[in-house]
Write an enzyme that holds these catalytic residues in place. Structure first.
Site, mmCIF file in Angstrom:
data_model
loop_
_atom_site.group_PDB
_atom_site.id
_atom_site.type_symbol
_atom_site.label_atom_id
_atom_site.label_comp_id
_atom_site.label_asym_id
_atom_site.label_seq_id
_atom_site.Cartn_x
_atom_site.Cartn_y
_atom_site.Cartn_z
ATOM 1 C CG ASP A 37 31.280 63.449 -71.911
ATOM 2 O OD1 ASP A 37 31.038 64.645 -72.070
ATOM 3 O OD2 ASP A 37 31.001 62.801 -70.893
ATOM 4 C CG ASP A 68 28.835 66.419 -66.742
ATOM 5 O OD1 ASP A 68 29.293 67.549 -66.944
ATOM 6 O OD2 ASP A 68 29.467 65.369 -66.956
ATOM 7 C CG ASP A 108 31.418 61.497 -67.050
ATOM 8 O OD1 ASP A 108 31.485 62.688 -66.667
ATOM 9 O OD2 ASP A 108 32.294 60.967 -67.753
HETATM 10 P P1 ATP Z 1 35.618 63.983 -71.711
HETATM 11 O O1 ATP Z 1 34.788 65.121 -71.204
HETATM 12 O O2 ATP Z 1 35.708 63.870 -73.162
HETATM 13 O O3 ATP Z 1 35.325 62.688 -71.041
HETATM 14 P P2 ATP Z 1 38.135 63.934 -70.466
HETATM 15 O O4 ATP Z 1 37.737 62.729 -69.746
HETATM 16 O O5 ATP Z 1 39.348 63.883 -71.281
HETATM 17 O O6 ATP Z 1 37.037 64.507 -71.358
HETATM 18 P P3 ATP Z 1 38.721 65.069 -67.980
HETATM 19 O O7 ATP Z 1 38.633 63.727 -67.402
HETATM 20 O O8 ATP Z 1 38.041 66.219 -67.336
HETATM 21 O O9 ATP Z 1 38.242 65.114 -69.442
HETATM 22 O O10 ATP Z 1 40.270 65.403 -68.137
HETATM 23 C C1 ATP Z 1 40.709 66.675 -68.449
HETATM 24 C C2 ATP Z 1 42.213 66.697 -68.353
HETATM 25 O O11 ATP Z 1 42.602 66.392 -67.028
HETATM 26 C C3 ATP Z 1 42.910 65.659 -69.231
HETATM 27 O O12 ATP Z 1 43.207 66.184 -70.493
HETATM 28 C C4 ATP Z 1 44.177 65.367 -68.463
HETATM 29 O O13 ATP Z 1 45.180 66.296 -68.802
HETATM 30 C C5 ATP Z 1 43.780 65.594 -67.028
HETATM 31 N N1 ATP Z 1 43.492 64.322 -66.369
HETATM 32 C C6 ATP Z 1 42.626 63.368 -66.775
HETATM 33 N N2 ATP Z 1 42.602 62.345 -65.926
HETATM 34 C C7 ATP Z 1 43.477 62.643 -64.949
HETATM 35 C C8 ATP Z 1 43.894 61.974 -63.754
HETATM 36 N N3 ATP Z 1 43.403 60.814 -63.388
HETATM 37 N N4 ATP Z 1 44.817 62.576 -62.991
HETATM 38 C C9 ATP Z 1 45.305 63.767 -63.338
HETATM 39 N N5 ATP Z 1 44.960 64.433 -64.420
HETATM 40 C C10 ATP Z 1 44.053 63.896 -65.236
#
Ligand code: ATP
Length: 914
Positions: free
Chosen positions: A339, A647, A643
């Site tokens: 990730d 997954d 996480d």
């Molecule tokens: P990884 O898999 O590398 O951990 P990540 O944590 O960036 O990736 P997600 O958490 O699924 O992936 O987030 C995907 C998208 O969702 C982000 O790019 C953002 O645009 C949106 N996002 C992330 N956190 C929030 C939140 N708390 N509220 C609303 N939108 C969010």
């Protein structure tokens, strides 16, 4: 464990909690929206005991000790002791019995050590629960839960106690642990009939079941043994026993060898008595010596300890091994899929850019301290003069589940750091959470989940007018919006502009969020997915910086040098992922592929892409699963991080599933082989390093142990073949095997990783342990040891004819050769004829230092002389013994040198540097 005399609500009155309305349950357990007060919780834990199930009964100490004797080898030794007693060889009987006892005690201690290592790891994995106590939401150890506690559940949680649900949002729970039904059940808050079976009690969430979707709040009604899970007295599967493919292989090999040796001994006995005409009693003693010398008694026990020590070392470096075979698999990993957010990056987010329809604002300030301002073309501006900006910032604070706290001058975010960054932005312009909560009460919300990539919340402003705010991935939010907020009010949306700005912001490595709102109330005052489909006004795009971790950059480089590909699989925007990837040297100069593109590919195309491409963006858990499969079909050994609850399939499928210890859900942890206590990519790299080291140490130990047995066996065989006096008596052989070999060999379990360990290619999975090289090395050293021992024995017999002295020299020659060869064994191919090589592992020196007085006692102490038939040696004789040891050391180093210079080296330990 409810081991104290504790009482439980369900024990005296046995209310049927599932038949009572939620409010009634709260009243009966004296709980409310603020949860229990701390004092009350402390009182109840005294009354009800901790929320734990009694661990499965372990074998008692006596039983464990007795079980050590249940071993074919020890049976043989006991049998030999009986026969020697019948023959009147009392000393041999005594030594055999002592050897049996010592062996059992060593096994007992080692088993205890290994168990203790696993217990410590189990404790590190103890589950947590989110509760409301005294009005505050907090994380506590699940063991501290008491009846009446108000528990919050989110998807991925394991339900920590039996709960009566009081508030539910699309909650789906998988109850297989309890009912065997693997399809998730939808839960509610309604009471059901008293005779409803467990699976139909929709208002309850039972301990041990798994939340696969949604959120809920429940009141604890039963803990520990009083829960339904406790009643059926079933522990959830935890860490398994100490058994790995390699240990099983060695165990199998050891058993096979023992049988082969016994068969050969029996044949020798028959041939020796019938063919050569030896007296049966003499021949029997020879055969006992042969069996005792050829069987590597200490092998399995010390291997177990080596593995346990490796697991302990990994735990100290924050890598908690849940399934032990992973220790070995780690050494063969060829691809790590990681990730991004929080693992490769620091997860300390700061908003740097706010893009509105008419203007692009920069935000100053670093970290979580709410100090900084908004600037337009380098001028500080007041957001109140830019309504779209002001409303966007407000949306970010209101549509938010995190909390910003100042503790000892340090600002900290409780909750999702992405949301924390928006709170800090609000704080910088004076719109804090405190102000927000007072003026804009929240009536309902849909929390963020990676699956749908947005969050929504429903509020009332001070005039009582309804508002719905949403924030999320720009593509997702753009779909919902029909208009945009301009300086002069709402305008039709210009999608091209927003897409262009999104790509531009992401290409700078910034994480993107879009913010939008709608001035209306949801149907029935409850937010559902139908309320977030259309009719929104786009307010702004927010660009958040989340820099790569310094240590991750180093670790990625280390992996590349170790022949391991690193792939980033993230939910983030493709451009953001590519820019961050470039900073980490992942996928430089290659395109990033998105989840949507993956979804369109057939398996053949996917396989090619999985290998060629290193950055996968906007990927969801199903994509992770397909990628693992594609990589595995290509013969790769894959470690995959994860996480979320979704997954779990990818983690299970991966060769090494890696869950996040801090932000990971229980579901992900339970599906994983390893848990990262610090969520840090660098920890995976150090676990790989440690995995390689453990495997190396196991190999080194086998390479050390077998030649000792081989050398002794060859001495005895030569004596039988050439009709010599036996150069080693059974008692002496047992002395060498039980006392010195085990003491010396154990030191190798503490061997640190070799310097070039991460410059080697990954070990091919399923590689046979006993390779041609292994057999060669064992034979070579066996012959060397035999030459030294037998040579000195014959020399002494020739010169003095004193059989005691000759035998004493033979025993000391073997032990001396072992001490020197222990130094050789510190490295399989690298030279140890240098300072680091000779002194690098203090345990090796300690073990040698411990052996010297033992050997001196064996040789010179009268009592030992009477037991073992040894006799004093002169300084000259000692010098000869030392020469025999030195011979082994020099020839073994020479052999390494020759191999290092030959093309064989590349086959035995292939390096990534050609
Ligand atoms: P990884 O898999 O590398 O951990 P990540 O944590 O960036 O990736 P997600 O958490 O699924 O992936 O987030 C995907 C998208 O969702 C982000 O790019 C953002 O645009 C949106 N996002 C992330 N956190 C929030 C939140 N708390 N509220 C609303 N939108 C969010």
């Amino acid at each position: 464990m409810n081991d104290r005399s504790t009482t439980h609500p369900s024990e005296h009155s046995q209310p049927n909690w599932h038949t009572l309305p939620a409010a009634e349950v709260e009243t009966q357990l004296q709980s409310g929206p603020d949860g229990l007060a701390d004092g009350e919780a402390a009182r109840r834990i005294e009354q009800y005991g901790p929320n734990r199930l009694a661990p499965p009964k372990r074998r008692g100490v006596l039983m464990r000790l007795l079980m050590q004797f249940h071993n074919i080898l020890l049976y043989v030794m006991l049998g030999a002791a009986v026969i020697t007693a019948i023959l009147g060889h009392w000393v041999d009987t005594g030594v055999l019995l002592a050897a049996v006892v010592i062996n059992a005690i060593i096994g007992f201690i080692q088993e205890g050590k290994a168990e203790a290592a696993l217990d410590a790891i189990r404790a590190m994995l103890s589950p947590h629960a989110t509760v409301v106590r005294g009005g505050d939401r907090r994380q506590i150890d699940a063991a501290e839960l008491v009846p009446g506690d108000r528990v919050l559940l989110v998807s991925g949680d394991r339900v920590p106690a039996d709960l009566r649900l009081v508030k539910v949002k699309e909650l789906r729970v998988e109850e297989a642990a309890l009912t065997g039904e693997s399809l998730p059940v939808e839960k509610g808050t309604d009471a059901v009939a008293a005779d409803a079976p467990l699976g139909d009690r929709y208002g309850m969430a039972y301990s041990g079941t798994l939340v696969v979707f949604g959120q809920a709040t429940g009141i604890v009604v039963a803990t520990g043994a009083a829960t339904e899970l406790g009643k059926i007295n079933q522990m959830l599967t935890g860490i398994q026993n100490l058994a790995t493919p390699l240990l099983r292989q060695v165990d199998h090999f050891g058993r096979w060898l023992a049988f082969a040796v016994l068969a050969a001994s029996a044949a020798t006995f028959v041939l020796g008595t019938l063919w050569r005409g030896y007296p049966a009693a003499d021949m029997f003693m020879m055969v006992v010596a042969l069996a005792a010398s050829a069987i590597p008694e200490g092998l399995p026990a010390i291997m177990t300890v080596t593995l346990a020590l490796g697991v302990q070392r990994m735990a100290q470096r924050n890598a908690i091994i849940r399934r032990l075979p992973a220790v070995e698999t780690l050494g063969s990993v060829t691809v790590i899929c990681s990730d991004k957010t929080g693992t490769l990056t620091r997860n300390e987010m700061t908003v740097q850019r706010v893009v509105c329809a008419d203007h692009v604002f920069d935000v100053s300030g670093v970290g979580y301290e709410p100090l900084g301002d908004c600037r337009l073309d380098d001028r500080i501006v007041d957001p109140e003069h830019y309504p779209a900006l002001a409303l966007a910032i407000r949306t970010g604070v209101l549509c938010n589940d995190a909390h910003l706290q100042q503790q000892a001058h340090q600002w900290r975010v409780m909750g999702d750091p992405t949301e924390g960054a928006l709170l800090v932005l609000g704080g910088k312009v004076g719109f804090s959470q405190h102000v927000a909560d007072g003026a804009w009460p929240r009536l309902d919300s849909i929390p963020f989940e990676s699956q749908h990539r947005f969050m929504a919340s429903y509020h009332q402003d001070s005039d009582g007018a309804p508002w719905i705010f949403v924030k999320g991935a720009p593509e997702r939010i753009l779909e919902m919006c029909g208009s945009q907020a301009g300086h002069a009010g709402d305008q039709p949306i210009d999608r091209d502009y927003w897409r262009r700005m999104a790509t531009d912001t992401a290409a700078k490595g910034l994480r993107l969020l879009a913010l939008a709102c709608k001035r209306s109330a949801p149907a029935n005052d409850q937010l559902t997915f139908a309320d977030v489909e259309a009719g929104y006004t786009l307010l702004a795009l927010v660009g958040i910086i989340d820099p790569p971790r310094e240590e991750a950059i180093v670790a990625v480089d280390e992996c590349h040098r170790a022949g391991i590909r690193v792939k980033m699989i993230t939910g983030d925007h493709a451009e953001t992922a590519r820019a961050i990837g470039a900073q980490l040297a992942i996928g430089v100069g290659k395109p990033a592929v998105t989840g949507a593109e993956l979804a369109m590919m057939d398996d053949a195309a996917l396989r090619q892409v999985a290998i060629d491409v290193d950055v996968f963006a906007r990927a969801s858990p199903e994509h992770k699963l397909r990628l693992v499969q594609a990589l595995q079909n290509d013969g790769q050994v894959v470690a995959m991080t994860g996480d979320g609850v979704n997954d779990a399939p990818a983690l299970k499928r991966a060769d090494v599933g890696v869950a996040m210890g801090m932000k990971g859900t229980e579901a992900a942890k339970e599906a994983s082989d390893m848990v990262l206590a610090d969520d840090n990519f660098a920890t995976i790299a150090s676990a790989v390093r440690e995995g390689r080291a453990v495997y190396d140490n196991l190999k080194k130990f086998i390479l050390f142990m077998l030649p000792t047995n081989g050398g002794e066996a060859l001495v005895v065989i030569a004596a039988i073949l050439f009709e010599l006096t036996l150069p080693l008596t059974p008692a002496q052989v047992l002395w060498i095997n039980m006392v010195t070999s085990s003491t010396l060999g154990l030191a190798l379990a503490f061997e640190p990783a070799e310097r070039g360990i991460m410059a080697r290619r990954p070990r091919p999975p399923g590689e046979a342990l006993l390779s041609g090289f292994f057999i060669w090395r064992v034979l070579m050293v066996s012959v060397l040891m035999m030459s030294g021992a037998l040579g000195l024995f014959l020399w002494e017999m020739n010169s003095s004819g004193n059989v005691e002295a000759a035998r004493t020299m033979a025993v000391n020659a073997v032990v001396m050769a072992e001490m020197f060869y222990l130094l050789n064994s510190r490295s399989i191919l690298a030279s140890v004829a240098n300072r680091q090589g000779l002194t690098g592992n203090p345990y090796v020196l300690l073990a040698i230092a411990a052996c010297i007085p033992l050997q001196l006692a064996f040789t010179h102490a009268p009592i030992m002389q009477s037991i073992f038939g040894s006799t004093d040696l002169s300084p000259l004789q000692w010098a000869q013994v030392a020469c025999a040891g030195l011979l082994v050391f020099c020839v073994a180093e020479l052999e390494k040198l020759v191999i290092r210079r030959s093309p064989l080296a590349a086959r035995i330990a292939p390096t990534t540097v050609s």
